[in-house]
Design a protein around this motif. Structure first.
Motif, short mmCIF file in Angstrom:
data_model
loop_
_atom_site.label_atom_id
_atom_site.label_comp_id
_atom_site.label_asym_id
_atom_site.label_seq_id
_atom_site.Cartn_x
_atom_site.Cartn_y
_atom_site.Cartn_z
N GLY A 141 -9.84 5.17 7.09
CA GLY A 141 -10.37 6.12 6.13
C GLY A 141 -9.72 7.49 6.22
O GLY A 141 -10.03 8.38 5.42
N GLY A 142 -8.81 7.65 7.19
CA GLY A 142 -8.23 8.96 7.44
C GLY A 142 -6.74 9.03 7.20
O GLY A 142 -6.21 8.47 6.23
N LEU A 143 -6.06 9.69 8.14
CA LEU A 143 -4.65 10.05 7.96
C LEU A 143 -3.76 8.86 7.64
O LEU A 143 -2.93 8.92 6.73
CB LEU A 143 -4.15 10.75 9.24
CG LEU A 143 -2.67 11.12 9.27
CD1 LEU A 143 -2.33 12.08 8.15
CD2 LEU A 143 -2.33 11.73 10.63
N GLY A 149 -2.79 7.73 1.26
CA GLY A 149 -2.76 7.09 -0.06
C GLY A 149 -3.11 8.06 -1.17
O GLY A 149 -2.43 8.11 -2.21
N GLN A 150 -4.15 8.85 -0.95
CA GLN A 150 -4.54 9.87 -1.93
C GLN A 150 -3.44 10.91 -2.11
O GLN A 150 -3.16 11.35 -3.23
CB GLN A 150 -5.83 10.56 -1.48
CG GLN A 150 -7.08 9.71 -1.59
CD GLN A 150 -7.66 9.73 -3.00
OE1 GLN A 150 -6.95 9.92 -3.97
NE2 GLN A 150 -8.95 9.53 -3.10
N ALA A 175 -7.25 -0.34 -0.20
CA ALA A 175 -7.43 -1.62 0.50
C ALA A 175 -7.80 -1.46 1.97
O ALA A 175 -8.55 -2.30 2.51
CB ALA A 175 -6.15 -2.45 0.37
N LYS A 176 -7.31 -0.43 2.63
CA LYS A 176 -7.55 -0.32 4.07
C LYS A 176 -9.03 -0.11 4.41
O LYS A 176 -9.50 -0.60 5.43
CB LYS A 176 -6.69 0.79 4.68
CG LYS A 176 -5.24 0.36 4.89
CD LYS A 176 -4.53 1.29 5.86
CE LYS A 176 -3.21 0.69 6.31
NZ LYS A 176 -2.60 1.46 7.41
N LEU A 177 -9.76 0.60 3.58
CA LEU A 177 -11.18 0.78 3.85
C LEU A 177 -11.94 -0.52 3.63
O LEU A 177 -12.89 -0.84 4.36
CB LEU A 177 -11.76 1.90 2.98
CG LEU A 177 -13.20 2.32 3.31
CD1 LEU A 177 -13.31 2.76 4.76
CD2 LEU A 177 -13.66 3.44 2.39
N ILE A 178 -11.53 -1.31 2.64
CA ILE A 178 -12.13 -2.63 2.43
C ILE A 178 -11.82 -3.54 3.62
O ILE A 178 -12.70 -4.23 4.15
CB ILE A 178 -11.61 -3.23 1.11
CG1 ILE A 178 -12.23 -2.49 -0.08
CG2 ILE A 178 -11.90 -4.73 1.02
CD1 ILE A 178 -11.66 -2.86 -1.43
N ALA A 179 -10.56 -3.53 4.07
CA ALA A 179 -10.16 -4.35 5.21
C ALA A 179 -10.90 -3.95 6.47
O ALA A 179 -11.35 -4.82 7.25
CB ALA A 179 -8.64 -4.22 5.42
N SER A 180 -11.06 -2.66 6.69
CA SER A 180 -11.76 -2.21 7.90
C SER A 180 -13.24 -2.56 7.85
O SER A 180 -13.85 -2.82 8.90
CB SER A 180 -11.57 -0.70 8.10
OG SER A 180 -12.13 0.05 7.04
N TYR A 200 -9.08 -8.74 8.43
CA TYR A 200 -8.47 -7.47 8.03
C TYR A 200 -7.38 -7.71 6.98
O TYR A 200 -7.33 -7.04 5.94
CB TYR A 200 -7.88 -6.76 9.26
CG TYR A 200 -7.32 -5.40 8.95
CD1 TYR A 200 -8.15 -4.28 8.91
CD2 TYR A 200 -5.97 -5.22 8.68
CE1 TYR A 200 -7.65 -3.02 8.62
CE2 TYR A 200 -5.46 -3.97 8.38
CZ TYR A 200 -6.30 -2.87 8.35
OH TYR A 200 -5.80 -1.63 8.05
N ASN A 201 -6.51 -8.67 7.24
CA ASN A 201 -5.43 -8.97 6.29
C ASN A 201 -5.99 -9.51 4.97
O ASN A 201 -5.46 -9.20 3.89
CB ASN A 201 -4.45 -9.96 6.91
CG ASN A 201 -3.65 -9.35 8.05
OD1 ASN A 201 -3.36 -8.15 8.03
ND2 ASN A 201 -3.31 -10.15 9.04
N PHE A 202 -7.03 -10.31 5.05
CA PHE A 202 -7.73 -10.77 3.86
C PHE A 202 -8.26 -9.58 3.06
O PHE A 202 -8.14 -9.53 1.83
CB PHE A 202 -8.87 -11.70 4.28
CG PHE A 202 -9.78 -12.15 3.17
CD1 PHE A 202 -9.31 -12.92 2.12
CD2 PHE A 202 -11.14 -11.82 3.19
CE1 PHE A 202 -10.17 -13.35 1.10
CE2 PHE A 202 -11.99 -12.24 2.19
CZ PHE A 202 -11.50 -13.00 1.14
N GLY A 203 -8.80 -8.61 3.76
CA GLY A 203 -9.31 -7.41 3.11
C GLY A 203 -8.24 -6.59 2.42
O GLY A 203 -8.49 -6.00 1.36
N LEU A 204 -7.03 -6.57 2.98
CA LEU A 204 -5.93 -5.87 2.32
C LEU A 204 -5.60 -6.53 0.99
O LEU A 204 -5.35 -5.85 -0.02
CB LEU A 204 -4.69 -5.86 3.22
CG LEU A 204 -4.78 -5.05 4.52
CD1 LEU A 204 -3.47 -5.16 5.29
CD2 LEU A 204 -5.12 -3.58 4.25
N ASP A 205 -5.61 -7.87 0.97
CA ASP A 205 -5.36 -8.59 -0.29
C ASP A 205 -6.49 -8.35 -1.29
O ASP A 205 -6.23 -8.13 -2.48
CB ASP A 205 -5.22 -10.09 -0.02
CG ASP A 205 -3.90 -10.44 0.64
OD1 ASP A 205 -2.94 -9.66 0.52
OD2 ASP A 205 -3.83 -11.50 1.30
#
Length: 290
Positions: A141-143, A149-150, A175-180, A200-205
């Protein structure tokens, strides 16, 4: 799944952030966007994973799920600011900088960000688990996740990025917040590290699929139906702007197929728990296919 969502909604409404202050509206503003609803998708991912293996841990996981929702809501509030997307509508309601003022919106976002980590620190989990959860949420959610990304999204507005860089942008921003969220559920419920990484990788997709779908929705739906300002991506690096609508729909189809195949590879309890939550989301773009 409906029962789990209702449990989380009740928990959220009973644990809205409060502050002892004489400020005339800050507490209300801090609560407004949380009470406005939304899909609660990220906390429900976390809780669905916990439910699949350690359903008795759900009560102790609720505070962590709330932390994820706080962090996500902060990101939406800041994303809507005039200096970023300058949106008037979010979750079907007037955005905070429009309803109150820009300073209030910025500070509410700041408060929800920091409070998310406070929630995890005060959850009823082993300290080692809490440290891992805080590290994971801060990283994604951070750096090295949502923030860069933002930053890329805003800096390269009005410039066309190639596909690889566009995917980098949205993997980090969305995607990273969803994956986390998925991996945090796996950590709480003591899934082994292999499953944690697979989730985690599923969450990235899933996150990348959702971004393509959101870009399609922005192109085709009204603000009233979408619940947020649409037709707002004309200068942004979106998949529709780069690939066109037809190719974006094809990309969404391909990624949806990959996500379904991955979900089918999980053990029955995990697959069933995620399937109930995800199946409608994974296919939500298909109504636009000609």
């Amino acid at each position: 799944m409906k029962e789990l969502l209702e449990k989380f909604e009740d928990y959220l409404l009973n644990n809205l952030p409060k502050i002892d202050t004489f400020h005339p509206h800050f507490e209300n503003a801090m609560q407004d966007m949380l009470k406005a609803g939304g899909k609660r998708f990220r906390p429900m991912l976390l809780l669905s994973v916990v439910k699949s293996k350690k359903p008795l841990f759900i009560e102790n996981a609720l505070k962590v799920a709330l932390a994820v929702e706080f962090l996500h809501t902060y990101s939406l509030i800041h994303d809507d600011l005039p200096s970023m997307d300058n949106s008037d509508l979010r979750r079907g309601f007037t955005t905070l900088h429009k309803k109150y003022d820009e300073v209030t919106a910025i500070l509410v976002g700041d408060a929800l960000n920091s409070e998310s980590f406070n929630l995890i620190a005060n959850s009823s989990l082993h300290n080692d688990i809490k440290i891992e959860l805080i590290k994971l949420l801060a990283e994604n959610g951070g750096l090295n996740g949502m923030i860069i990304g933002q930053a890329i999204d805003c800096y390269f507005e009005k410039q066309i990025l190639e596909l690889e860089k566009l995917e980098f942008l949205h993997i980090h921003k969305t995607a990273k917040l969803i994956a986390s969220s998925l991996k945090m559920g796996a950590i709480i419920s003591n899934y082994d590290e292999k499953i944690q990484e697979e989730l985690y990788n599923f969450g990235l997709d899933i996150g990348l699929l959702f971004q393509i779908q959101d870009d399609i929705i922005d192109e085709l739906e009204s603000s009233e139906i979408a619940g947020k300002t649409t037709k707002n991506d004309s200068l942004k690096n979106s998949f529709v702007n780069l690939l066109g609508l037809e190719e974006s729909l094809k990309s969404a189809d391909n990624l949806a197929t990959k996500c379904l195949e991955t979900m089918n590879s999980f053990d029955k309890n995990l697959k069933d728990s995620l399937w109930e939550l995800l199946i409608n989301y994974i296919n939500r773009h298909k109504k636009y296919n000609s």
